[in-house]
Structures are given as structure tokens and as C-alpha cells.
Design an enzyme around this catalytic site. Structure first.
Site, PDB file in Angstrom:
ATOM      1  N   LYS A 209       0.850  -1.210   0.000  1.00 38.98           N
ATOM      2  CA  LYS A 209       0.000   0.000   0.000  1.00 38.98           C
ATOM      3  C   LYS A 209       0.879   1.252   0.000  1.00 38.98           C
ATOM      4  CE  LYS A 209      -1.796   1.610   4.031  1.00 38.98           C
ATOM      5  NZ  LYS A 209      -1.524   3.030   4.322  1.00 38.98           N
ATOM      6  N   ASN A 210       1.874   1.297   0.910  1.00 37.81           N
ATOM      7  CA  ASN A 210       2.645   2.521   1.103  1.00 37.81           C
ATOM      8  C   ASN A 210       3.691   2.771   0.026  1.00 37.81           C
ATOM      9  OD1 ASN A 210       1.024   3.019   3.236  1.00 37.81           O
ATOM     10  ND2 ASN A 210       2.484   2.330   4.790  1.00 37.81           N
TER      11      ASN A 210
ATOM     12  N   ARG B  80      -4.375  10.153   4.386  1.00 36.75           N
ATOM     13  CA  ARG B  80      -3.177  10.960   4.639  1.00 36.75           C
ATOM     14  C   ARG B  80      -2.381  11.181   3.358  1.00 36.75           C
ATOM     15  NH1 ARG B  80      -0.283  13.981   8.519  1.00 36.75           N
ATOM     16  NH2 ARG B  80       1.881  13.885   7.892  1.00 36.75           N
TER      17      ARG B  80
ATOM     18  N   CYS C 236      -5.653   7.645   9.258  1.00 34.18           N
ATOM     19  CA  CYS C 236      -5.851   7.065  10.602  1.00 34.18           C
ATOM     20  C   CYS C 236      -5.509   8.078  11.686  1.00 34.18           C
ATOM     21  CB  CYS C 236      -4.968   5.826  10.764  1.00 34.18           C
ATOM     22  SG  CYS C 236      -5.559   4.413   9.830  1.00 34.18           S
TER      23      CYS C 236
ATOM     24  N   ARG D 285      -0.343  14.257  13.616  1.00 33.89           N
ATOM     25  CA  ARG D 285       0.095  14.113  12.208  1.00 33.89           C
ATOM     26  C   ARG D 285       0.166  15.460  11.477  1.00 33.89           C
ATOM     27  NH1 ARG D 285      -2.116   8.628   9.543  1.00 33.89           N
ATOM     28  NH2 ARG D 285      -0.012   8.646   8.709  1.00 33.89           N
ATOM     29  N   PRO D 286       0.941  16.418  12.002  1.00 39.39           N
ATOM     30  CA  PRO D 286       1.051  17.713  11.325  1.00 39.39           C
ATOM     31  C   PRO D 286       1.790  17.563   9.997  1.00 39.39           C
ATOM     32  CG  PRO D 286       2.711  17.531  13.049  1.00 39.39           C
ATOM     33  CD  PRO D 286       1.852  16.295  13.155  1.00 39.39           C
ATOM     34  N   ILE D 287       1.736  18.569   9.124  1.00 41.47           N
ATOM     35  CA  ILE D 287       2.522  18.536   7.871  1.00 41.47           C
ATOM     36  C   ILE D 287       3.496  19.716   7.837  1.00 41.47           C
ATOM     37  CG2 ILE D 287       0.853  17.195   6.513  1.00 41.47           C
ATOM     38  CD1 ILE D 287      -0.076  19.836   5.252  1.00 41.47           C
ATOM     39  N   ASP D 288       3.914  20.163   9.019  1.00 43.41           N
ATOM     40  CA  ASP D 288       4.825  21.329   9.101  1.00 43.41           C
ATOM     41  C   ASP D 288       6.142  21.074   8.363  1.00 43.41           C
ATOM     42  OD1 ASP D 288       6.575  20.620  12.143  1.00 43.41           O
ATOM     43  OD2 ASP D 288       5.151  19.326  11.098  1.00 43.41           O
TER      44      ASP D 288
ATOM     45  N   ILE E 118       6.873   6.617  17.465  1.00 44.21           N
ATOM     46  CA  ILE E 118       6.590   7.392  16.249  1.00 44.21           C
ATOM     47  C   ILE E 118       5.283   8.180  16.352  1.00 44.21           C
ATOM     48  CG2 ILE E 118       6.391   7.280  13.724  1.00 44.21           C
ATOM     49  CD1 ILE E 118       9.071   6.231  14.629  1.00 44.21           C
TER      50      ILE E 118
ATOM     51  N   ARG F 275      -8.808  -0.757   4.316  1.00 45.07           N
ATOM     52  CA  ARG F 275      -8.002   0.328   3.777  1.00 45.07           C
ATOM     53  C   ARG F 275      -6.599  -0.150   3.401  1.00 45.07           C
ATOM     54  NH1 ARG F 275      -7.540   5.402   6.969  1.00 45.07           N
ATOM     55  NH2 ARG F 275      -6.401   5.770   5.049  1.00 45.07           N
TER      56      ARG F 275
HETATM   57  C1  EPZ Z   1       3.869   6.913   6.615  1.00 48.50           C
HETATM   58  O1  EPZ Z   1       3.031   7.905   7.195  1.00 48.50           O
HETATM   59  C2  EPZ Z   1       2.978   5.676   6.429  1.00 48.50           C
HETATM   60  N1  EPZ Z   1       1.862   6.014   5.558  1.00 48.50           N
HETATM   61  C3  EPZ Z   1       2.421   5.239   7.787  1.00 48.50           C
HETATM   62  O2  EPZ Z   1       1.684   4.037   7.611  1.00 48.50           O
HETATM   63  C4  EPZ Z   1       3.600   4.923   8.704  1.00 48.50           C
HETATM   64  O3  EPZ Z   1       3.112   4.628   9.980  1.00 48.50           O
HETATM   65  C5  EPZ Z   1       4.542   6.149   8.801  1.00 48.50           C
HETATM   66  O4  EPZ Z   1       4.959   6.568   7.491  1.00 48.50           O
HETATM   67  C6  EPZ Z   1       5.786   5.851   9.608  1.00 48.50           C
HETATM   68  O5  EPZ Z   1       6.461   4.763   9.085  1.00 48.50           O
HETATM   69  C7  EPZ Z   1       2.060   5.994   4.210  1.00 48.50           C
HETATM   70  O6  EPZ Z   1       3.144   5.749   3.704  1.00 48.50           O
HETATM   71  C8  EPZ Z   1       0.882   6.326   3.354  1.00 48.50           C
HETATM   72  P1  EPZ Z   1       5.763  10.265   8.820  1.00 48.50           P
HETATM   73  P2  EPZ Z   1       3.487   9.447   7.266  1.00 48.50           P
HETATM   74  O7  EPZ Z   1       5.639  11.552   8.099  1.00 48.50           O
HETATM   75  O8  EPZ Z   1       4.228   9.786   6.045  1.00 48.50           O
HETATM   76  C9  EPZ Z   1       5.774  13.400  12.448  1.00 48.50           C
HETATM   77  C10 EPZ Z   1      -0.184   2.605   7.766  1.00 48.50           C
HETATM   78  O9  EPZ Z   1      -0.682   2.034   8.750  1.00 48.50           O
HETATM   79  N2  EPZ Z   1       5.669  14.452  11.404  1.00 48.50           N
HETATM   80  O10 EPZ Z   1       6.970   9.442   8.620  1.00 48.50           O
HETATM   81  O11 EPZ Z   1       2.318  10.223   7.639  1.00 48.50           O
HETATM   82  C11 EPZ Z   1       4.491  12.563  12.496  1.00 48.50           C
HETATM   83  O12 EPZ Z   1       3.494  13.186  13.256  1.00 48.50           O
HETATM   84  C12 EPZ Z   1       0.263   4.075   7.878  1.00 48.50           C
HETATM   85  O13 EPZ Z   1       0.010   2.073   6.664  1.00 48.50           O
HETATM   86  C13 EPZ Z   1       5.700  15.775  11.805  1.00 48.50           C
HETATM   87  O14 EPZ Z   1       5.799  16.073  13.004  1.00 48.50           O
HETATM   88  O15 EPZ Z   1       4.485   9.362   8.533  1.00 48.50           O
HETATM   89  C14 EPZ Z   1       5.006  11.270  13.109  1.00 48.50           C
HETATM   90  O16 EPZ Z   1       5.058  11.403  14.492  1.00 48.50           O
HETATM   91  C15 EPZ Z   1      -0.119   4.700   9.168  1.00 48.50           C
HETATM   92  N3  EPZ Z   1       5.605  16.737  10.851  1.00 48.50           N
HETATM   93  C16 EPZ Z   1       6.406  11.160  12.524  1.00 48.50           C
HETATM   94  O17 EPZ Z   1       6.770  12.454  12.065  1.00 48.50           O
HETATM   95  C17 EPZ Z   1       5.483  16.442   9.514  1.00 48.50           C
HETATM   96  O18 EPZ Z   1       5.379  17.355   8.679  1.00 48.50           O
HETATM   97  C18 EPZ Z   1       6.508  10.196  11.338  1.00 48.50           C
HETATM   98  O19 EPZ Z   1       5.546  10.555  10.388  1.00 48.50           O
HETATM   99  C19 EPZ Z   1       5.452  15.085   9.139  1.00 48.50           C
HETATM  100  C20 EPZ Z   1       5.545  14.103  10.091  1.00 48.50           C
END
Ligand code: EPZ
Length: 442
Positions: A42-43, A112, A137, A142-145, A350, A420
Site C-alpha cells: 500500500k505505502n 493521509r 488514521c 500528524r502535522p505537515i509542518d 513514532i 483500507r
Molecule cells: C507513513 O506515514 C505511512 N503512511 C504510515 O503508515 C507509517 O506509519 C509512517 O509513514 C511511519 O512509518 C504511508 O506511507 C501512506 P511520517 P506518514 O511523516 O508519512 C511526524 C499505515 O498504517 N511528522 O513518517 O504520515 C508525524 O506526526 C500508515 O500504513 C511531523 O511532526 O508518517 C510522526 O510522528 C499509518 N511533521 C512522525 O513524524 C510532519 O510534517 C513520522 O511521520 C510530518 C511528520
């Protein structure tokens, strides 16, 4: 293959908006036996489908899992004006008629990874509008900062107003971007936005997940120039245009789906062979289960696992970024060690709200205490079936595994969360001898 707008995609939005959540009825305890093919990741499929809008010609993507998030992504591609066909785990995308750069709220909220259309549309049109913060989820803030600050470092103007995000630029500036967190999504969005940059973009402390390597592999096939995928330093050398050839790409196997099978066998036994899988992507979970009494053999694309007797607990498991233990397997491994001997400790580093499955497991007789980011699991002999509620994708998978090992009947409500990210889960586990029914929820 003829292009036509397939009904299967149209109306999904309407269907998903009027959700009548489904339930899975699991008759436990099961003893899993046999061989099973692991579906595509999926990812990896989601960012690759998003990237397909950059192609100069048709792209054919194979081994795409037939899951809800893929169908949502296809909905967005069609909304933008692409012609898409999805059949037999193969997606054909023709983006020659793409004509929009806005993602409406109902699409952005669906998942997301809709955020990744920001990078792709900025490369395509130098502008994008996301009319709502991305959904997905609810496992944390989950901010996008990090995405936004990276875009600004690339010379992109970003305007945020009432949840709407508008970005535009004349050109993408070559830059060096350090990510304070090796975020998967931010790394992918920077890569997608940098394909046509002036000069070179260097991402430092980039995420190293195999799904990012697969995305870069696909983009390089289209004619991009990306080096270092899979390491903490990724370099994207800007190109003027991509190739005009048709591209075919096979998505990598889903290591989280594979890990879920391994946790299911660890929880309820017995002997299973996973096929079409990359064991090298699963080192962390294989190490844990070998240390807990499972017999495991790996070959290039197969994993054989046998579990007899009780799983041995007593470990301390901490989630990390790849290649550490994945947060997406934290919930499934909780269910496996809920019926292991001894005390197992799981630390989630995480996401700050990813133990929603625990109260449901406790309803089934598990003895688990959560304190902030730590779950202390006192293994019990048996779980008992009852009605439980999925609260997110991987939590739902954990309840599914618990139902397989429990005595009696388990009803996993709101099973749509599981759909999903898992393709036809009840059919696949029935092939391994489990007895599961799917029904409309109450
Ligand atoms: C990806 O999510 C995966 N989703 C998630 O899988 C997975 O849990 C995650 O990576 C970690 O491995 C997809 O690939 C579609 P991150 P993503 O940005 O990209 C913080 C599943 O079950 N962060 O690596 O959203 C964030 O809050 C899903 O298949 C910021 O603070 O994860 C988290 O604590 C769930 N600011 C950490 O970083 C930002 O701008 C990691 O998030 C971005 C992230």
C-alpha cells in the site's frame, strides 16, 4: 487494454461517504497452515500512483493491492482529469488530459497520502491547492509542518487559510533540506516536488523506507535523476522533461501485510509459507519472532514460519524508523504477545496515540497496561471471543489476529478500517484454514 471510466471507481466517494461499516466474524481458535502470496505494498502503491501524473506517456503499474486507499487515490487521479483503469491488480494511468491542480476537501480528508499530490502537482503545474488538511488514521496529531517548511526552502510560496493550503512558484529552487524527523511523507513530497528543480535538491536525514526506494525506482524509470534512495542522503538532480516512453512498474511486496501474517502465526500457530515477499525488508520482526520460539527460514522471496507451543514473551520492543521495528506492526505484535508467556514491553516512539487497540484486547481478556508511550503486556493463556471495535487500520488488524487465537466467536466491528490496507483479508486467511465471515455492520 481499452481506456474507459470504470464504474468500479466512480461513486466510490459516494459509497465511502454513506458508510455502513462492515464486520468480520472470526471463529477461533484457528491454526494457520499453508502457503499464501503477499500482495503489493500500500505505502509504495499510493505514492507511485500519485507520481504517475508526471509521466509523459501511459504508465502500467502492476502488483497494486485491491484496497480502499488505492481506490481513493484513483478517485483523485480521475478528479484531476486522468484516465485510469484498475483491473487484476494492474493500474493503467494516462495523465495526458489532466487539467486540475486542486484537491477538494472530500478527497483530501479520505486519506493521509492525499498530501503527496502537493509535491506532484507543484512539479506538474507549479501550483496546488489542498482544500483540507489530509485525513487518514487518527493515530496522532500528524502535522505537515515539515512538508510546508521544505516547500518554502524550495522557493515555493505557501498560503494557509482555514485548513486550506495553496502553494505556487515560478520555479523550484535547488536546495539542501535537513529533515529534523526522517518523515516518510515529507521525504516523498520533497522528491515529487523536486523532479524539475533548477540544479540539485539534497535531502538530509531523509526517510529510508523500502517504499521510498520503490517510488524513486519508478521516477527514475520515467526519466528522473534521483540518487541515494534508501539512505539518509537523497539527491535529486533537476531534469527539463521526463521520457516519452510508456513505463511498466511492479510494486514491491507489502512488508506490513507480511509482518501481520507472521504475527498471526506467532499468536495462533501453526505452519505457513509466505510467497512473493522480500525477507530483507522484515529483519526486525523476523529477529523478534525467532527470539520468541518461532522456527523461521527465509529464501530470496519466501519465508517459512512454524510455531508450536506457547510464544515466549519477556522482550522489550521499541518502534523506530526503518530498518528499526515498524510502528505499523506495533498493534499486530501486541496481539501476538498478549498470549505469550512472561511480560513483554512495547514502546511506541513514532505516533502519540497508537494504542487504541489495547482496551479492545482487554475486553477479550488480555492483560495490558498502557502508560504514556509504553504498553506492558502480561501474557495470558487464552483470549475469549467477543464484540470489539477497530479504531484504525493496524489496530483493526491486531483485533483480527486476536480473534484468530481466541476461544469462541469474535466480531470485529468497523472492519472497513482493515480494508483500507489489507486486500480481502477474510478470503486470504480462509486459504490458511481460518473460519471467517464478513457481514454488514449493525
Ligand atoms: C507513513 O506515514 C505511512 N503512511 C504510515 O503508515 C507509517 O506509519 C509512517 O509513514 C511511519 O512509518 C504511508 O506511507 C501512506 P511520517 P506518514 O511523516 O508519512 C511526524 C499505515 O498504517 N511528522 O513518517 O504520515 C508525524 O506526526 C500508515 O500504513 C511531523 O511532526 O508518517 C510522526 O510522528 C499509518 N511533521 C512522525 O513524524 C510532519 O510534517 C513520522 O511521520 C510530518 C511528520
Amino acid at each position: 487494454m481499452q481506456f474507459e471510466n470504470k464504474i468500479i471507481c466512480d461513486g466510490l466517494l459516494n459509497k465511502s461517504l454513506e458508510v455502513k461499516m462492515q464486520k468480520l466474524i472470526i471463529y477461533g481458535p484457528a491454526s494457520l497452515m499453508g502457503e499464501i502470496e503477499v500482495e503489493g505494498a500500500k505505502n509504495a502503491a499510493l505514492p507511485i500512483l500519485t507520481a504517475s501524473i508526471l509521466a509523459q506517456n501511459k504508465v502500467i503499474i502492476t502488483n497494486v493491492p485491491d484496497i480502499v486507499d488505492v481506490k481513493h487515490t484513483i478517485e483523485i487521479l480521475k478528479y484531476l482529469g486522468c484516465n485510469v483503469l484498475f483491473e487484476n491488480n494492474t493500474v493503467v494511468v494516462d495523465s495526458s488530459s489532466i487539467g486540475r491542480f486542486t484537491i477538494p476537501p472530500e478527497y483530501a480528508k479520505l486519506m493521509r497520502s492525499s498530501v503527496l499530490f502537493m509535491g506532484a502537482l507543484l512539479s506538474k503545474f507549479r501550483r496546488v491547492e489542498l482544500s483540507n488538511h489530509p485525513g487518514g488514521c487518527e493515530i496522532g496529531q500528524r502535522p505537515i509542518d515539515l512538508h510546508i517548511s521544505a516547500f518554502r526552502q524550495l522557493g515555493i510560496e505557501v498560503f494557509e487559510n482555514n485548513n486550506r493550503i495553496m502553494c505556487r512558484c515560478d520555479r523550484i529552487k535547488g536546495s539542501e533540506i535537513f529533515l529534523p524527523i526522517p518523515s516518510v511523507g515529507a521525504t516523498e513530497n520533497i522528491i515529487l516536488a523536486s523532479i524539475f528543480c533548477d540544479g540539485e535538491v539534497v535531502i538530509k536525514n531523509a526517510a529510508k523506507e523500502p517504499e521510498i526506494v520503490d517510488l524513486c525506482h519508478f521516477l527514475n524509470k520515467l526519466g528522473a535523476k534521483i540518487k541515494g534512495a534508501g539512505t539518509h542522503i537523497i539527491k535529486i538532480e533537476g531534469v527539463k522533461r521526463l521520457n516519452s516512453e510508456e513505463v511498466i512498474h511492479k510494486v514491491i511486496p507489502d512488508r506490513i501485510v507480511a509482518g501481520t501474517y507472521l504475527c498471526a502465526v506467532a499468536a495462533c500457530g501453526k505452519e505457513v509459507v509466505l510467497k512473493s515477499v522480500f525477507p530483507r525488508h522484515l529483519d526486525s520482526i523476523l529477529h523478534i519472532l525467532k527470539g520468541s520460539g518461532c522456527k523461521i527460514k527465509e529464501s530470496k522471496n519466501e519465508i517459512w514460519i512454524k510455531k508450536e507451543g506457547r510464544l515466549k514473551g519477556g522482550l522489550r520492543i521499541t518502534t523506530h524508523y526503518y530498518p528499526g521495528f515498524p510502528t505499523d506492526l506495533q498493534a499486530p505484535v501486541c496481539s501476538a504477545f498478549a498470549v505469550a508467556s512472561g511480560v513483554t514491553i512495547i514502546k511506541e516512539t513514532i505516533f502519540e496515540n497508537r494504542f487504541k487497540h489495547v482496551p479492545e484486547l482487554v475486553k477479550m481478556g488480555a492483560d495490558i497496561h498502557v502508560e504514556k508511550d509504553i504498553a506492558v503486556i502480561n501474557g495470558v493463556e487464552k483470549l475469549r471471543g467477543c464484540k470489539v471495535f477497530a479504531r484504525d487500520l493496524r489496530g483493526g488488524a491486531a483485533l483480527f489476529i486476536a480473534g484468530l487465537s481466541a476461544q469462541g466467536v469474535t466480531e470485529v466491528m468497523d472492519a472497513d478500517y482493515i480494508d483500507r490496507g489489507y486486500e480481502k483479508i477474510e478470503e486470504k486467511y480462509s486459504l490458511l484454514g481460518a473460519k471467517i465471515l464478513r457481514e454488514k455492520g449493525e
